[in-house]
Write a protein that holds these residues in place. Sequence first.
Motif, PDB file in Angstrom:
ATOM      1  N   GLN A 131      22.747  12.642  57.038  1.00 59.01           N
ATOM      2  CA  GLN A 131      23.429  12.966  58.302  1.00 59.01           C
ATOM      3  C   GLN A 131      23.773  14.449  58.442  1.00 59.01           C
ATOM      4  O   GLN A 131      23.858  14.970  59.547  1.00 59.01           O
ATOM      5  CB  GLN A 131      24.683  12.096  58.466  1.00 59.01           C
ATOM      6  N   ASN A 132      23.971  15.107  57.314  1.00 57.60           N
ATOM      7  CA  ASN A 132      24.215  16.554  57.379  1.00 57.60           C
ATOM      8  C   ASN A 132      22.975  17.281  57.877  1.00 57.60           C
ATOM      9  O   ASN A 132      23.061  18.171  58.732  1.00 57.60           O
ATOM     10  CB  ASN A 132      24.613  17.105  56.001  1.00 57.60           C
ATOM     11  N   GLN A 152      22.511  16.492  61.562  1.00 62.76           N
ATOM     12  CA  GLN A 152      23.437  17.253  62.400  1.00 62.76           C
ATOM     13  C   GLN A 152      22.983  18.707  62.537  1.00 62.76           C
ATOM     14  O   GLN A 152      23.047  19.305  63.609  1.00 62.76           O
ATOM     15  CB  GLN A 152      24.857  17.197  61.805  1.00 62.76           C
ATOM     16  N   TYR A 171      20.020  18.794  64.820  1.00 61.21           N
ATOM     17  CA  TYR A 171      20.485  18.525  66.179  1.00 61.21           C
ATOM     18  C   TYR A 171      21.135  19.771  66.778  1.00 61.21           C
ATOM     19  O   TYR A 171      20.825  20.182  67.901  1.00 61.21           O
ATOM     20  CB  TYR A 171      21.476  17.348  66.153  1.00 61.21           C
ATOM     21  N   ASP A 172      22.045  20.392  65.996  1.00 60.61           N
ATOM     22  CA  ASP A 172      22.758  21.587  66.483  1.00 60.61           C
ATOM     23  C   ASP A 172      21.780  22.720  66.785  1.00 60.61           C
ATOM     24  O   ASP A 172      21.922  23.427  67.791  1.00 60.61           O
ATOM     25  CB  ASP A 172      23.789  22.056  65.445  1.00 60.61           C
TER      26      ASP A 172
END
Length: 162
Positions: free
Chosen positions: A148-149, A152, A155-156
Motif C-alpha cells: 500500500q505504501n 500510495q 497514486y500521488d
Amino acid sequence: MKRNIIKREVFDLAHVELDKLEKKRQTSNIFTGRLYCGACGASFGSRVWHSISKYRTIYQCNGKYKGEHKCQTTYVTEEAIKAWFLSAINQLLSNRDEIIANTELLIDMAKDTTPLESRINDLEHHLETIRQDIEDLVDRNARKAQNQNLYQEQYDTLVTAY
Ligand SMILES: [Zn+2]
C-alpha cells in the motif's frame, strides 16, 4: 485638399495624446522626467512663473544650480515643448501607412492560434493518458493485494502529474 484632411487628423491625434498625458499627471508639468539637457545631460524640472494676472510653466535644466559648473542652458516654456511634441508626432505619423501595415501584420500573427490549439490537444491527450493510468492503478489495487505504501506513492505521483 486631401493633405489638409490628413494633417487635421494627425493634429487631433496629437491632441488626444497630449490630453492623455495631462490627465495622467493631473498637473501642468506633464513633461517632468521626459526632457534631458543636451548640454549637461541633467533632467529638466518644471517651475511655475507667477505674474499678476496669470502663471505659466517653464522647464529648466536641473544642472542650473548644481556643482561648480552650473549649466548655462536656458529655460523653455511648456508651450514650446508642446509644439515640439506635436511636430514629433507629425513626423512619426507621416509613416502612418507603414505603421498601420506593421500593426495589422502583428495582429494577424497574434490571432493565429494554431500552435496554441495544437498544444491544447497534446495536453488534453496527455491528461487523458494519466487519468487512464490512475483508473488502472486504482482498479488493480482493488482486485489484488499489494504494497500500500508503493501504491500510495504511485497514486500521488500520477495525481500530481495530472
Ligand atoms: Zn544642463
